[in-house]
Design an enzyme around this catalytic site. Structure first.
Site, PDB file in Angstrom:
ATOM      1  N   HIS A 122       1.256  -1.379  -0.239  1.00 24.48           N
ATOM      2  CA  HIS A 122      -0.162  -0.388   0.006  1.00 24.48           C
ATOM      3  C   HIS A 122       0.654   1.274   0.166  1.00 24.48           C
ATOM      4  O   HIS A 122       1.781   0.828  -0.133  1.00 24.48           O
ATOM      5  CB  HIS A 122      -1.362   0.052   1.161  1.00 24.48           C
ATOM      6  CG  HIS A 122      -0.132  -0.822   2.712  1.00 24.48           C
ATOM      7  ND1 HIS A 122       0.212   0.105   3.299  1.00 24.48           N
ATOM      8  CD2 HIS A 122      -0.455  -1.378   3.264  1.00 24.48           C
ATOM      9  CE1 HIS A 122       1.162  -0.242   4.176  1.00 24.48           C
ATOM     10  NE2 HIS A 122       0.032  -1.330   4.643  1.00 24.48           N
ATOM     11  N   CYS A 157       0.523   0.850   9.800  1.00 28.85           N
ATOM     12  CA  CYS A 157      -0.342  -0.255  10.302  1.00 28.85           C
ATOM     13  C   CYS A 157      -1.311  -0.552  11.596  1.00 28.85           C
ATOM     14  O   CYS A 157      -2.040  -1.230  11.162  1.00 28.85           O
ATOM     15  CB  CYS A 157      -0.709  -0.904   8.747  1.00 28.85           C
ATOM     16  SG  CYS A 157       0.683  -2.228   8.935  1.00 28.85           S
TER      17      CYS A 157
END
Length: 181
Positions: free
Chosen positions: A69, A170
Site C-alpha cells: 500500500h 498500520c
C-alpha cells in the site's frame, strides 16, 4: 478497537458499502490534505467515503502499482516533510502527489522503500519524534534519518510485524488527545 475509540468519545464512521475498501496503510494525512493509495486493499469507493467524512480537506487518489500500500514507501516525517523511498515507483507516486497538491512539501528520500514507513509525532515536552526502522533492518536509511537534527529519533524493529505484512503505520492509531479526555 471500536470500543476503545468510543470510550474516547471520538466520532466513528462505519463504511456500510460492501463494495468499498479502505486500508489505513493507503491513507496519508499530511496535515493539509489526504492522499489515498488505490491498491489491492483500497478502492475508489473507499476513498470517496473518506472524502465525505473529511469535507474540509482535499482528498486525492494515487495509484499504488507496486508494494502492499501507499505507506509501504511513503509517510510523513514531520510538518510538511514526506519520507519517500528511492525506487522508481515510489518517486513516480511522489511526483503524482506533488502535481495534485496545492501545497509544497519537503522530501527526504530513503534508499529503502520499506524504511519510509515511519510514525511522526509532535509530543508535548518532547517536540518532533520519529519512530523509524532499525539500523539492523535498513542501515543505509538510518543514516539518512540522522539528517533530521531537530527530531528525537527512536528506532523500532519491524521484523516480527513484517512477517504478517505489518509495519509501524498500520499497527498504530495516532490520536490527538484533547485536554478534557
Amino acid at each position: 478497537m471500536k470500543a476503545a475509540l468510543k470510550e474516547l468519545n471520538l466520532n466513528i464512521v462505519e463504511m456500510t458499502d460492501e463494495n468499498a475498501t479502505l486500508d489505513g496503510g493507503d491513507v496519508l494525512f499530511t496535515g493539509q490534505e489526504f492522499f489515498v493509495g488505490l491498491s489491492k486493499r483500497t478502492n475508489q469507493k473507499g476513498a470517496e467515503i473518506l472524502a465525505d467524512c473529511f469535507k474540509d480537506y482535499a482528498v486525492s487518489t494515487v495509484p499504488v502499482l507496486e508494494g502492499l500500500h501507499l505507506k509501504s514507501f511513503c509517510s510523513m516525517g514531520g510538518p510538511g516533510l514526506i519520507l519517500i523511498g528511492s525506487s522508481e515507483h515510489a518517486q513516480k507516486t511522489l511526483k503524482i502527489m506533488q502535481q495534485m497538491s496545492d501545497h509544497r512539501y519537503d522530501k527526504l528520500t530513503l534508499p529503502d522503500d520499506l524504511a519510509a514507513n515511519c510514525l511522526y509525532m509532535n509530543l508535548p515536552n518532547k517536540g518532533h519524534v520519529l519512530l523509524h526502522p532499525t539500523a539492523e533492518e535498513f542501515p543505509e536509511s538510518v543514516t539518512v534519518f540522522e539528517k533530521l537534527k531537530d527530531h528525537m529519533l527512536i528506532p523500532v524493529s519491524n521484523m516480527e510485524k513484517a512477517k504478517l505484512d505489518g509495519a509501524l503505520t498500520c499497527c498504530s492509531v495516532l490520536i490527538t488527545k484533547r485536554a478534557d479526555i
